[in-house]
Design a protein around this motif. Structure first.
Motif, PDB file in Angstrom:
ATOM      1  N   ILE A 194      10.921 -53.291  21.323  1.00  0.00           N
ATOM      2  CA  ILE A 194       9.857 -53.059  20.354  1.00  0.00           C
ATOM      3  C   ILE A 194       9.795 -54.187  19.334  1.00  0.00           C
ATOM      4  O   ILE A 194       8.766 -54.411  18.698  1.00  0.00           O
ATOM      5  CB  ILE A 194      10.012 -51.691  19.665  1.00  0.00           C
ATOM      6  N   GLY A 195      10.883 -54.916  19.167  1.00  0.00           N
ATOM      7  CA  GLY A 195      10.846 -56.103  18.319  1.00  0.00           C
ATOM      8  C   GLY A 195       9.956 -57.178  18.913  1.00  0.00           C
ATOM      9  O   GLY A 195       9.144 -57.805  18.215  1.00  0.00           O
ATOM     10  N   VAL A 196      10.123 -57.400  20.205  1.00  0.00           N
ATOM     11  CA  VAL A 196       9.267 -58.364  20.897  1.00  0.00           C
ATOM     12  C   VAL A 196       7.808 -57.919  20.830  1.00  0.00           C
ATOM     13  O   VAL A 196       6.889 -58.742  20.660  1.00  0.00           O
ATOM     14  CB  VAL A 196       9.730 -58.528  22.360  1.00  0.00           C
ATOM     15  N   GLY A 202       1.532 -59.877  16.593  1.00  0.00           N
ATOM     16  CA  GLY A 202       1.277 -60.758  15.466  1.00  0.00           C
ATOM     17  C   GLY A 202       1.680 -60.195  14.120  1.00  0.00           C
ATOM     18  O   GLY A 202       1.298 -60.735  13.074  1.00  0.00           O
ATOM     19  N   ILE A 203       2.487 -59.122  14.123  1.00  0.00           N
ATOM     20  CA  ILE A 203       2.898 -58.502  12.867  1.00  0.00           C
ATOM     21  C   ILE A 203       4.019 -59.296  12.205  1.00  0.00           C
ATOM     22  O   ILE A 203       4.065 -59.428  10.975  1.00  0.00           O
ATOM     23  CB  ILE A 203       3.320 -57.040  13.122  1.00  0.00           C
ATOM     24  N   TYR A 204       4.931 -59.828  13.013  1.00  0.00           N
ATOM     25  CA  TYR A 204       6.027 -60.647  12.513  1.00  0.00           C
ATOM     26  C   TYR A 204       6.212 -61.857  13.410  1.00  0.00           C
ATOM     27  O   TYR A 204       5.800 -61.843  14.579  1.00  0.00           O
ATOM     28  CB  TYR A 204       7.346 -59.851  12.485  1.00  0.00           C
ATOM     29  N   VAL A 209      12.331 -60.683  12.581  1.00  0.00           N
ATOM     30  CA  VAL A 209      12.559 -59.334  13.085  1.00  0.00           C
ATOM     31  C   VAL A 209      14.042 -59.015  13.187  1.00  0.00           C
ATOM     32  O   VAL A 209      14.834 -59.803  13.700  1.00  0.00           O
ATOM     33  CB  VAL A 209      11.890 -59.159  14.469  1.00  0.00           C
ATOM     34  N   SER A 210      14.401 -57.851  12.661  1.00  0.00           N
ATOM     35  CA  SER A 210      15.752 -57.311  12.797  1.00  0.00           C
ATOM     36  C   SER A 210      15.617 -55.799  12.950  1.00  0.00           C
ATOM     37  O   SER A 210      14.520 -55.234  12.809  1.00  0.00           O
ATOM     38  CB  SER A 210      16.592 -57.636  11.561  1.00  0.00           C
TER      39      SER A 210
END
Length: 347
Positions: A194-196, A202-204, A209-210
């Motif tokens: 979900i980080g990817v 385009g949110i981060y 991301v962590s």
């Protein structure tokens, strides 16, 4: 198995699994080539080794375990130097060290307005069918309702999601008791980061991301956050683990408690479970330490890939979540096994 995936891979990693591996090479080193070897607490490493070596059934290892059980603790360094040889195994991929931990959640034995999110045992049909239903169907179709599969209810769906990633944890119950849960199986669908996905949307940017960033975003955006969690079709079920004392770590892949900062998860294709492993972790907070390969993880692939167990609770989780560092990993093998890895002309 303490977990299905590792938290370091949840956030941003597009490199959690090994890539196309090159030729596997082995190099025997001297103990004087292990940076910081003389400064470590070898007695602590010996205690971790003794925790799992009685379960090893190969004659080379059982004989060393017998010696270790009667070896003076204050001479632990001499034990390793006398009976092992350091072996550097490489497969062409750079070393990558990440961390994992045992989370603690707040929960209750019965649902109420606060504790609404169930921790499920694995239903029998999920054991028979692989893959079974994806995450969205498990949570929204009603297939789990009324079957008594709930172990407990917790108050935070985001923490429950990350509990599934770690694969084990402790639930502090509203009645003051604590229960421990361990990995009980999965629905067979591949994990999607979900980080990817946050980066793809385009949110981060990837470097932002962590695990904590993901948790905060989901809580700030409950509708979109719920949809984000459903992006991962993989779903992990649990079992209660009652035989492990509260003072001990969770069970690892060897079905024994793991030890904070002395247990490392490895790829057993390259590192025998139960073997001592010397870590030279670079980056922030350099680490030079003898650990024991007592765990595995589906994201831990490659000769130089390792996941360090940091312990239980929020502080351990924060330390583990920050770790993503290069370095070098050297396995200590029984002398005859180490030399057997060399080409015939070098033996």
């Amino acid at each position: 198995m303490i977990h299905a995936l590792r938290a370091a891979c949840v956030a941003v990693s597009m490199m959690c699994g090994a890539g196309a591996q090159g030729e596997v090479t082995h190099q025997i080193l001297g103990f004087d080539q292990l940076e910081g070897w003389d400064k470590d607490d070898h007695a602590a490493a010996l205690q971790a080794f003794l925790n799992t070596c009685p379960d090893l059934d190969d004659p080379d290892w059982t004989s060393l375990c017998a010696v270790a059980q009667n070896h003076p603790v204050d001479q632990a360094k001499a034990f390793f130097e006398l009976f092992f040889r350091p072996v550097l195994t490489q497969d062409g991929d750079p070393a990558l060290f990440t961390g994992y931990f045992e989370p603690e959640l707040e929960g209750a034995r019965s649902p109420n307005a606060r504790y609404r999110y169930p921790i499920y045992r694995m239903p029998p049909e999920a054991k028979r069918n692989n893959p079974w239903l994806p995450r969205r169907d498990i949570l929204t179709s009603g297939v789990m309702d009324g079957r008594g599969l709930e172990i407990a209810w917790v108050d935070d769906p985001v923490e429950l999601f990350f509990l599934q990633i770690q694969g084990s944890g402790r639930i502090r119950m509203s009645d003051g008791s604590t229960i421990r849960v361990g990995y009980g199986g999965a629905n067979g669908h591949p994990y999607r980061s979900i980080g990817v996905e946050l980066v793809r949307r385009g949110i981060y940017n990837a470097h932002q991301v962590s695990a904590q960033v993901i948790k905060n975003w989901v809580r700030r955006n409950p509708v979109d956050g719920d949809d984000l969690l459903m992006h991962n079709p993989s779903y992990v079920f649990f079992r209660t683990v009652n035989q492990v004392p509260a003072s001990s770590g969770p069970l690892g892949a060897m079905n024994r408690s793991v030890t904070a900062l002395r247990t490392v998860a490895v790829d057993p294709k390259f590192v025998p479970l139960g073997a001592p492993v010397w870590l030279e972790k670079d980056g922030s907070g350099k680490m030079r330490r003898l650990m024991v390969a007592q765990d595995t993880g589906s994201a831990i692939k490659g000769a130089q890939r390792a996941d360090i167990f940091f312990g239980t609770g929020d502080a351990a989780g924060q330390a583990a979540g920050r770790l993503r560092d290069p370095g070098r990993m050297v396995v200590l093998l029984p002398i005859q096994r180490a030399f057997a890895l060399l080409p015939d002309e070098l033996q």
